[in-house]
Motif scaffolding. Structure first.
Motif, PDB file in Angstrom:
ATOM      1  N   LEU A  35       0.839  -1.189   0.000  1.00 52.91           N
ATOM      2  CA  LEU A  35       0.000   0.000   0.000  1.00 52.91           C
ATOM      3  C   LEU A  35       0.878   1.242   0.000  1.00 52.91           C
ATOM      4  CD1 LEU A  35      -2.729  -1.014   2.614  1.00 52.91           C
ATOM      5  CD2 LEU A  35      -2.844  -1.176   0.119  1.00 52.91           C
ATOM      6  N   VAL A  36       0.499   2.214  -0.803  1.00 56.82           N
ATOM      7  CA  VAL A  36       1.281   3.450  -0.883  1.00 56.82           C
ATOM      8  C   VAL A  36       1.147   4.197   0.443  1.00 56.82           C
ATOM      9  CG1 VAL A  36       1.575   5.636  -2.070  1.00 56.82           C
ATOM     10  CG2 VAL A  36       0.922   3.591  -3.345  1.00 56.82           C
ATOM     11  N   PRO A  37       2.270   4.560   1.116  1.00 54.88           N
ATOM     12  CA  PRO A  37       2.195   5.252   2.397  1.00 54.88           C
ATOM     13  C   PRO A  37       1.469   6.585   2.276  1.00 54.88           C
ATOM     14  CG  PRO A  37       4.425   4.464   1.957  1.00 54.88           C
ATOM     15  CD  PRO A  37       3.641   4.290   0.704  1.00 54.88           C
ATOM     16  N   GLY A  38       0.538   6.815   3.192  1.00 55.21           N
ATOM     17  CA  GLY A  38      -0.132   8.100   3.248  1.00 55.21           C
ATOM     18  C   GLY A  38      -1.262   8.269   2.259  1.00 55.21           C
ATOM     19  N   LYS A  39      -1.513   7.259   1.424  1.00 49.00           N
ATOM     20  CA  LYS A  39      -2.568   7.423   0.418  1.00 49.00           C
ATOM     21  C   LYS A  39      -3.952   7.307   1.034  1.00 49.00           C
ATOM     22  CE  LYS A  39      -3.984   5.945  -4.172  1.00 49.00           C
ATOM     23  NZ  LYS A  39      -3.681   5.096  -5.345  1.00 49.00           N
ATOM     24  N   VAL A  40      -4.053   6.509   2.088  1.00 54.91           N
ATOM     25  CA  VAL A  40      -5.340   6.320   2.732  1.00 54.91           C
ATOM     26  C   VAL A  40      -5.147   6.361   4.239  1.00 54.91           C
ATOM     27  CG1 VAL A  40      -5.163   3.802   2.762  1.00 54.91           C
ATOM     28  CG2 VAL A  40      -7.407   4.877   2.817  1.00 54.91           C
ATOM     29  N   ASP A  41      -6.098   6.920   4.927  1.00 58.04           N
ATOM     30  CA  ASP A  41      -6.069   7.017   6.384  1.00 58.04           C
ATOM     31  C   ASP A  41      -6.823   5.821   6.953  1.00 58.04           C
ATOM     32  OD1 ASP A  41      -6.037   7.654   9.020  1.00 58.04           O
ATOM     33  OD2 ASP A  41      -6.863   9.678   8.785  1.00 58.04           O
ATOM     34  N   SER A  42      -6.135   5.078   7.835  1.00 57.82           N
ATOM     35  CA  SER A  42      -6.764   3.879   8.395  1.00 57.82           C
ATOM     36  C   SER A  42      -8.016   4.218   9.190  1.00 57.82           C
ATOM     37  CB  SER A  42      -5.760   3.134   9.286  1.00 57.82           C
ATOM     38  OG  SER A  42      -5.318   3.975  10.349  1.00 57.82           O
ATOM     39  N   THR A  43      -8.105   5.432   9.720  1.00 61.60           N
ATOM     40  CA  THR A  43      -9.306   5.816  10.464  1.00 61.60           C
ATOM     41  C   THR A  43     -10.493   6.035   9.530  1.00 61.60           C
ATOM     42  OG1 THR A  43      -8.659   8.157  10.348  1.00 61.60           O
ATOM     43  CG2 THR A  43      -7.913   6.897  12.259  1.00 61.60           C
ATOM     44  N   LEU A  44     -10.224   6.404   8.269  1.00 60.10           N
ATOM     45  CA  LEU A  44     -11.300   6.604   7.298  1.00 60.10           C
ATOM     46  C   LEU A  44     -11.715   5.295   6.639  1.00 60.10           C
ATOM     47  CD1 LEU A  44     -10.023   9.875   5.560  1.00 60.10           C
ATOM     48  CD2 LEU A  44     -11.677   9.653   7.433  1.00 60.10           C
ATOM     49  N   VAL A  45     -10.822   4.320   6.625  1.00 62.27           N
ATOM     50  CA  VAL A  45     -11.126   2.997   6.068  1.00 62.27           C
ATOM     51  C   VAL A  45     -10.846   1.973   7.165  1.00 62.27           C
ATOM     52  CG1 VAL A  45     -10.795   1.427   4.121  1.00 62.27           C
ATOM     53  CG2 VAL A  45     -10.348   3.865   3.833  1.00 62.27           C
ATOM     54  N   PRO A  46     -11.711   1.853   8.145  1.00 60.72           N
ATOM     55  CA  PRO A  46     -11.427   0.999   9.308  1.00 60.72           C
ATOM     56  C   PRO A  46     -11.455  -0.484   8.996  1.00 60.72           C
ATOM     57  CG  PRO A  46     -13.649   1.877   9.439  1.00 60.72           C
ATOM     58  CD  PRO A  46     -13.016   2.545   8.261  1.00 60.72           C
ATOM     59  N   SER A  47     -11.975  -0.866   7.839  1.00 59.86           N
ATOM     60  CA  SER A  47     -12.075  -2.294   7.527  1.00 59.86           C
ATOM     61  C   SER A  47     -10.852  -2.838   6.805  1.00 59.86           C
ATOM     62  CB  SER A  47     -13.325  -2.541   6.663  1.00 59.86           C
ATOM     63  OG  SER A  47     -13.221  -1.828   5.438  1.00 59.86           O
ATOM     64  N   LEU A  48      -9.855  -2.004   6.524  1.00 54.44           N
ATOM     65  CA  LEU A  48      -8.694  -2.410   5.724  1.00 54.44           C
ATOM     66  C   LEU A  48      -7.554  -2.854   6.632  1.00 54.44           C
ATOM     67  CD1 LEU A  48      -7.604  -2.591   2.799  1.00 54.44           C
ATOM     68  CD2 LEU A  48      -6.684  -0.295   3.120  1.00 54.44           C
ATOM     69  N   TYR A  49      -7.043  -4.049   6.391  1.00 53.78           N
ATOM     70  CA  TYR A  49      -5.905  -4.595   7.110  1.00 53.78           C
ATOM     71  C   TYR A  49      -4.825  -4.937   6.080  1.00 53.78           C
ATOM     72  CZ  TYR A  49      -9.226  -5.251  10.952  1.00 53.78           C
ATOM     73  OH  TYR A  49     -10.162  -5.057  11.946  1.00 53.78           O
ATOM     74  N   SER A  50      -3.577  -4.670   6.433  1.00 53.08           N
ATOM     75  CA  SER A  50      -2.464  -4.962   5.525  1.00 53.08           C
ATOM     76  C   SER A  50      -1.677  -6.156   6.050  1.00 53.08           C
ATOM     77  CB  SER A  50      -1.536  -3.740   5.401  1.00 53.08           C
ATOM     78  OG  SER A  50      -0.444  -4.039   4.566  1.00 53.08           O
ATOM     79  N   MET A  51      -1.545  -7.166   5.207  1.00 51.99           N
ATOM     80  CA  MET A  51      -0.803  -8.370   5.594  1.00 51.99           C
ATOM     81  C   MET A  51       0.694  -8.230   5.367  1.00 51.99           C
ATOM     82  SD  MET A  51      -3.093 -10.166   6.858  1.00 51.99           S
ATOM     83  CE  MET A  51      -1.937 -11.460   7.282  1.00 51.99           C
ATOM     84  N   VAL A  52       1.138  -7.025   5.003  1.00 49.33           N
ATOM     85  CA  VAL A  52       2.564  -6.767   4.800  1.00 49.33           C
ATOM     86  C   VAL A  52       2.955  -5.527   5.601  1.00 49.33           C
ATOM     87  CG1 VAL A  52       2.703  -7.866   2.545  1.00 49.33           C
ATOM     88  CG2 VAL A  52       2.063  -5.457   2.708  1.00 49.33           C
ATOM     89  N   SER A  53       4.261  -5.310   5.743  1.00 47.34           N
ATOM     90  CA  SER A  53       4.759  -4.151   6.481  1.00 47.34           C
ATOM     91  C   SER A  53       4.494  -2.868   5.704  1.00 47.34           C
ATOM     92  CB  SER A  53       6.270  -4.294   6.730  1.00 47.34           C
ATOM     93  OG  SER A  53       6.547  -5.488   7.424  1.00 47.34           O
ATOM     94  N   ASN A  54       4.575  -1.771   6.410  1.00 48.09           N
ATOM     95  CA  ASN A  54       4.414  -0.454   5.785  1.00 48.09           C
ATOM     96  C   ASN A  54       5.510  -0.243   4.751  1.00 48.09           C
ATOM     97  OD1 ASN A  54       4.327   2.328   5.171  1.00 48.09           O
ATOM     98  ND2 ASN A  54       3.308   2.726   7.108  1.00 48.09           N
ATOM     99  N   GLU A  55       5.095   0.101   3.531  1.00 47.47           N
ATOM    100  CA  GLU A  55       6.053   0.251   2.435  1.00 47.47           C
ATOM    101  C   GLU A  55       7.062   1.368   2.691  1.00 47.47           C
ATOM    102  OE1 GLU A  55       4.767   1.788  -1.353  1.00 47.47           O
ATOM    103  OE2 GLU A  55       5.596   0.048  -2.365  1.00 47.47           O
ATOM    104  N   ALA A  56       6.691   2.341   3.525  1.00 44.65           N
ATOM    105  CA  ALA A  56       7.589   3.468   3.777  1.00 44.65           C
ATOM    106  C   ALA A  56       8.881   3.018   4.439  1.00 44.65           C
ATOM    107  CB  ALA A  56       6.890   4.510   4.648  1.00 44.65           C
ATOM    108  N   LYS A  57       8.861   1.874   5.119  1.00 45.09           N
ATOM    109  CA  LYS A  57      10.057   1.402   5.806  1.00 45.09           C
ATOM    110  C   LYS A  57      11.167   1.029   4.834  1.00 45.09           C
ATOM    111  CE  LYS A  57       7.386  -0.370   9.738  1.00 45.09           C
ATOM    112  NZ  LYS A  57       6.980  -1.566  10.509  1.00 45.09           N
ATOM    113  N   GLN A  58      10.778   0.663   3.593  1.00 47.39           N
ATOM    114  CA  GLN A  58      11.811   0.265   2.639  1.00 47.39           C
ATOM    115  C   GLN A  58      12.550   1.476   2.066  1.00 47.39           C
ATOM    116  OE1 GLN A  58      10.572  -1.572  -1.033  1.00 47.39           O
ATOM    117  NE2 GLN A  58       8.677  -0.374  -1.087  1.00 47.39           N
ATOM    118  N   TYR A  59      11.991   2.696   2.246  1.00 46.76           N
ATOM    119  CA  TYR A  59      12.715   3.883   1.795  1.00 46.76           C
ATOM    120  C   TYR A  59      14.054   3.979   2.507  1.00 46.76           C
ATOM    121  CZ  TYR A  59       8.317   5.520  -0.301  1.00 46.76           C
ATOM    122  OH  TYR A  59       7.189   5.638  -1.055  1.00 46.76           O
TER     123      TYR A  59
END
Length: 845
Positions: free
Chosen positions: A103-127
Motif C-alpha cells: 500500500l502506498v504510504p499516506g494514500k489512505v487514512d486507516s481511520t477513514l477505512v477501518p475495515s482495511l488490514y495490511s498483511m505486509v509491512s508499511n512500504e515506507a520502511k523500505q525507503y
C-alpha cells in the motif's frame, strides 16, 4: 491471465485445506472460498466486488437474491489501486479486507477505512533500506523508473526529497505506461526513444524500479523494442533495485524471453519463509484431480502453451494438453514452486481470519447467543463482528513466525533484501543478502552481505591465462529443496581473487571519486553530484575520498606532499650535534682562543711603544670584550631554556656596546690628542684616561639601561613555533618585545656609525701608528655586516635565523679583531724594529 499469480489462488486453497483438516481451529466449522479476478481494471474491480457481495445477474444493492453466503472476510488485492477500489465498497459494509499487496504510504487514512488490514509491512520502511543500500555501495547517480500513475508520482516526490538530503542525485526519471499497445507503431517508437537515452547512459549504472509486477512486464517490452535480438544486452546491463511490489514475472507473450537484463537485481521484499508442505501441494495440482477447474484450465493452457481437446475444434497433437505436464518444469517467470512473498501473505491472511473467527466463536457472549437461537434458525455471523478479534489476533504460523497487527492494522515485520541469480534456462534463484529491521537495534537496522552478491558479467573483468587453461574450483552450491540455512552456501576462502578474474562492484556516479589530496568543486549548471576534483590549497589536506572541503592539519603536524595525510612535525633547534651548530661553535671557540692569545701578546709587550701609544687600557678592555663577543654565540646554540633566552640578546647587546664604545673612545682620543698638539689649543684638559673611561662607561650604561627596561617589561622566553616552518616545530626564544629588541640593535648601530664617522675624520692624521685608518676600515666591515644582517634576519626562520645572527656576530667581531689588532701583532712579532719611539714621532713625508 498472468500465470505466475495462479499460485496466489493455490495459496488460499492450501490454507483453507489445512484449516479444515486441523481439529484445533474452527472445530465443526468448514471454510470455503470464492476467487475473483480484477483484470487490472477499476471497472471490473468494482464489478467483481459487488458480484461477491450480491450474487445475481442484476444487482440489487443490500439484497441477497440467491443462495446464502456466509461472507466473513475478503483477501485482496495485489495492487495498491485494486485494494483501494475494493475498500470503497467493502468499507461501507464494514467487511474486513486483508490486502496482501503493498500500500502506498499516506494514500489512505486507516481511520477513514477501518475495515482495511495490511498483511505486509508499511512500504515506507523500505525507503530507509533503499537509502542505506545506495550509500553502502556509494551509488550517487541513479535513474528511477516508476509506473505512470499517482502511486509512482508520490513515490518520486517522497524518495527524491530523501535522496537529496543525503547527497544522492537522480540522473533520469522515467515513467512506464500501464499499457503498451503493440499495434500502435508510433507509440512504441516514442516509448523506445524516450527510454533509450537513460538505458544507454554509461555513467548511470543503477536504476530504481517502482511499481507492481505488471511494471516489470512493461519494462521488458521496452527493452525488447530497443533490442529485439538481444545483441546489445551487455550495453543495456544495469543494476536494478526493485521495490516490494514487484515480482519476477513475464506475460504469456513473453514466455520465450529471458530475464538476463535483470541479472544481479536487488529486490526489497516483504519478509517471508517457505511454507512446509506447500511445495508438495503444488506438485499434486493436476487438471484430472480437480473437480471444479475454475481458473486451472485457462492457467494450464497458458502455462504449457497447449490446448485441452475440444470436439468442435481441430488441433495438432503436439499442441494438446495431456494433463501430465508438471508445474515444476515451468520456468520461474511463469510459475514458481517455492513460496512467493504474496502467497505467504495470503496464507497468513487466511489464517488471521480463521483465528479471529475461532476467537469470536469461542467467546462466552457468542456461545450464549448461539444457545438461544439453536432451536430456531442457524446462527448467521456478521462480518463487522470480526473486527475486534482481528485487531487482537496473534498466532504462530506453520513456518514458525508470529503473525500480528500493529496499531495501524499493518503486519509487524521488516523487509528482506534479495539478490536475483538468473540461469540460462530462464529460471532464477532468490538469494537473501540482507534485511531491514526498523524495530531492531540501530546497528542491525540495515544489514547486507557483499560476499553473497554476484554482479552481472558486464561489470566484471576476465583475463584468459596465456596457456588457455583454467581450473574449476567448487566454492558453494544452491539447493532450493534444502533447509533455508543451506539453500545457498558459499565459501569465501575458496575464492582466489587476482588479475585473472576479478569481480567488480559497479560504480554509478556522475564522475569518478575525488581521491585523497583533492576536494570537490561544484560544476556550474549541473546537479550537485557532478563536480570537479581540485587539489587542496597549500597547508590543507583531504584524508578521505569525495571530501567537500580540505582542512588544515593540527599545529604540531604538517601535510604530506600528496596532501592526503598529516605528519607529526619534528621539534628542531640549532644543536651542537648537527654540522651547522658544531661548525659555528668551533669557529666561535677558535676566534675566542685567538683573541685570548692576542691579549696575551699585548700583555707581554705592554711596555713597548706600540702598545702604549693608543691607550693600552682601552686595548685590554676591547680585547676582553671581543673575547666575550666570540663566546657569546654559544648562548644561541643548543636547546633554548629560560636562562639562555634571558641572557642571549641582552648579553650580546651589552658586550658589543662595550666593544664599540671602546673603539669610539680610542678614535675620539686620537682626534683630541692631535687637536691638543696645536698651539693655543684648550683640548689638553680632555686628553687622558679619564675621558676614555668616561666614554666607555657612559655609552655602555645606556645599553645596560635599555636591556634592563627590556628584561623588566617584556623579557624573552622559550616557545615552540608551529607556523614558521612547515615540516618542523621550532624550539626558539621569543624576544618578548620586538620594540626593545630593535632599540638594542639600533643603539648598537648608532655607536657603530658614530665610531665610523669619527674614525673616518681622523684617518689622515699624521702618525705611523695612527689607529684611525684601521678603525675606519674595521667599522666599515662592521657596519656592512650588520646592514646586510637586517634583511637577511627578517627573511629567515628557525635555524637559519640563528645562523645568520651568529655569523653576523662572528663576522663583525672578526672584522674588528683583524683590522685593528692583526697589523699590530704583525709589527710586534715580525717587525719589532718598527716598535720604537722613533717611529711614534716620525711624521709622514
Amino acid at each position: 491471465m498472468v500465470t505466475k499469480f495462479y499460485q496466489h489462488a493455490l495459496a488460499v486453497a492450501f490454507a483453507v485445506k489445512e484449516i479444515n483438516e486441523d481439529p484445533q481451529i474452527l472445530p465443526n466449522v468448514t471454510l470455503g472460498f470464492h476467487i475473483y479476478d480484477s483484470y487490472y481494471d477499476a471497472k471490473m474491480t468494482y464489478r467483481t466486488t459487488l458480484d461477491l457481495l450480491f450474487k445475481s445477474r442484476s444487482f440489487l444493492l443490500n439484497y441477497k437474491c440467491t443462495r446464502q453466503k456466509n461472507l466473513i472476510a475478503i483477501i485482496g488485492g495485489l495492487g495498491s489501486d485494486t485494494s483501494f477500489y475494493m475498500a470503497d465498497i467493502l468499507g461501507l459494509y464494514k467487511i474486513p479486507q486483508l490486502t496482501y499487496g503493498a500500500l502506498v504510504p499516506g494514500k489512505v487514512d486507516s481511520t477513514l477505512v477501518p475495515s482495511l488490514y495490511s498483511m505486509v509491512s508499511n512500504e515506507a520502511k523500505q525507503y530507509l533500506g533503499i537509502l542505506k543500500l545506495l550509500q553502502h555501495f556509494g551509488w550517487t547517480w541513479i535513474g528511477i523508473f516508476t509506473h505512470d500513475n499517482d502511486d509512482g508520482q508520490k513515490f518520486l516526490q517522497t524518495l527524491e526529497a530523501l535522496l537529496f538530503q543525503n547527497g544522492i542525485c537522480t540522473a533520469y526519471r522515467q515513467k512506464i505506461p500501464q499499457r503498451i499497445r503493440l499495434d500502435n507503431f508510433e507509440e512504441m517508437m516514442e516509448i523506445t526513444s524516450y527510454n533509450n537515452v537513460a538505458l544507454t547512459d554509461h555513467k548511470t549504472k543503477v536504476f530504481l524500479l517502482y511499481g507492481e509486477s505488471v511494471t516489470l512486464v512493461q519494462l521488458r517490452f521496452i527493452l525488447f523494442l530497443q533490442d529485439p535480438r538481444n545483441k546489445l544486452k551487455d550495453s543495456f546491463m544495469k543494476v536494478w533495485v526493485m521495490t516490494s511490489g514487484i515480482d519476477f514475472t513475464l506475460s504469456f507473450l513473453q514466455r520465450s524471453w529471458d530475464l538476463d537484463f535483470f541479472q544481479g537485481a536487488i529486490s526489497f521484499t516483504f519478509h517471508s519463509r517457505d511454507l512446509p508442505g506447500f511445495n508438495k501441494f503444488l506438485e499434486g495440482i493436476k487438471p484430472s484431480k480437480t473437480k471444479s477447474q475454475g481458473f486451472l484450465k485457462e492457467f494450464w493452457e497458458r502455462a504449457f502453451d497447449c490446448t485441452f481437446p475440444n470436439p468442435d475444434m481441430e488441433i495438432e497433437k503436439n499442441e494438446t494438453c495431456t494433463g501430465k505436464e508438471r508445474l515444476q518444469d515451468l520456468p520461474g517467470p511463469l510459475f514458481e514452486m517455492g513460496t512467493t512473498v504474496h502467497s505467504y501473505s495470503i496464507y497468513n491472511g487466511v489464517y488471521a481470519a480463521a483465528h479471529a473467527l475461532n476467537a469470536m466463536l469461542s467467546s462466552q457472549s457468542h456461545q450464549r447467543s448461539f444457545r438461544k437461537v439453536k432451536t430456531a434458525e442457524p446462527f448467521v455471523l456478521q462480518p463487522w463482528q470480526l473486527h475486534p478479534y482481528l485487531q487482537r489476533v496473534s498466532f504462530n504460523n506453520s513456518a514458525g513466525e508470529t503473525v500480528s497487527f500493529n496499531e495501524q492494522k499493518e503486519m509487524r515485520g521488516g523487509f528482506d533484501v534479495v539478490h536475483m541469480v538468473i540461469f540460462p534456462n530462464r529460471s532464477f534463484e532468490r538469494v537473501k543478502i540482507g534485511w531491514i529491521d526498523p524495530n531492531g537495534p540501530q546497528e542491525d537496522e540495515f544489514v547486507i552481505s557483499d560476499n553473497r552478491i554476484l554482479w552481472p558479467r558486464a561489470f566484471n573483468q576476465m583475463v584468459i591465462f596465456p596457456n588457455r587453461s583454467f581450473e574449476r574450483v567448487k566454492i558453494g552450491w544452491i539447493n532450493p529443496n534444502g533447509p533455508q540455512e543451506d539453500e545457498f552456501v558459499i565459501s569465501d576462502d575458496m575464492i582466489l581473487w587476482d588479475r585473472a578474474f576479478k569481480q567488480v562492484c559497479p560504480l554509478s556516479v556522475c564522475n569518478e571519486q575525488c581521491h585523497r589530496g583533492k576536494h570537490k568543486k561544484k560544476k556550474e549548471g549541473e546537479k550537485f553530484c557532478c563536480y570537479d576534483c581540485v587539489p587542496c590549497p597549500e597547508g590543507e589536506i583531504s584524508s578521505k575520498t569525495d571530501m567537500e572541503k580540505c582542512f588544515k592539519c593540527p599545529e604540531d603536524q604538517y601535510p604530506t606532499k600528496g596532501k592526503d595525510d598529516c605528519i607529526h612535525k619534528v621539534v628542531t633547534f640549532l644543536s651542537y650535534k648537527e654540522r651547522l651548530g658544531f661548525s659555528l661553535a668551533s669557529v666561535s671557540i677558535s676566534l675566542s682562543v685567538i683573541t685570548a692569545l692576542i691579549l696575551g701578546i699585548f700583555l707581554k709587550h705592554r711596555d713597548t711603544p706600540l702598545v702604549k701609544a693608543n691607550n693600552r687600557d682601552l686595548t685590554y678592555i676591547l680585547l676582553i670584550s671581543l673575547h666575550f663577543c666570540f663566546v657569546c654565540p654559544l648562548l644561541f646554540i643548543g636547546q633554548p631554556s629560560e636562562v639562555t633566552c634571558l641572557l642571549r640578546q641582552p648579553t650580546f647587546g651589552i658586550i658589543f656596546s662595550v666593544a664599540v664604545s671602546c673603539i669610539l673612545a680610542k678614535t675620539f682620543t686620537v682626534v683630541v690628542a692631535f687637536m691638543a698638539t696645536r698651539p693655543g689649543s684648550n683640548m689638553k684638559k680632555w686628553v687622558g684616561k679619564r675621558m676614555a673611561t668616561s666614554i666607555v662607561l657612559f655609552f655602555s650604561l645606556i645599553q645596560v639601561s635599555l636591556c634592563a627596561i627590556w628584561l623588566g617589561s617584556s623579557p624573552p622566553f622559550p616557545q615552540l613555533n608551529m607556523h614558521s616552518v612547515t615540516e618542523a616545530v621550532i624550539n626558539e626564544c621569543n624576544e618578548g618585545s620586538l620594540v626593545m629588541f630593535s632599540c638594542v640593535l639600533g643603539y648598537m648601530g648608532f655607536l657603530a656609525l658614530a665610531s665610523f664617522f669619527v674614525a673616518f675624520c681622523a684617518r689622515r692624521l699624521p702618525d705611523s701608528f695612527n689607529e684611525a685608518k684601521f678603525i675606519t676600515f674595521s667599522m666599515l666591515v662592521f657596519c656592512s655586516v650588520w646592514v646586510l644582517f637586517v634583511p637577511t634576519y627578517l627573511s629567515s626562520t628557525g635555524k637559519a635565523l640563528l645562523a645568520v645572527e651568529i655569523f653576523s656576530i662572528l663576522a663583525s667581531s672578526a672584522g674588528l679583531l683583524g683590522c685593528i689588532f692583526f697589523p699590530k701583532c704583525y709589527i710586534i712579532i715580525l717587525r719589532p724594529e718598527m716598535n720604537t719611539k722613533d717611529q711614534l714621532v716620525r711624521r709622514k713625508n
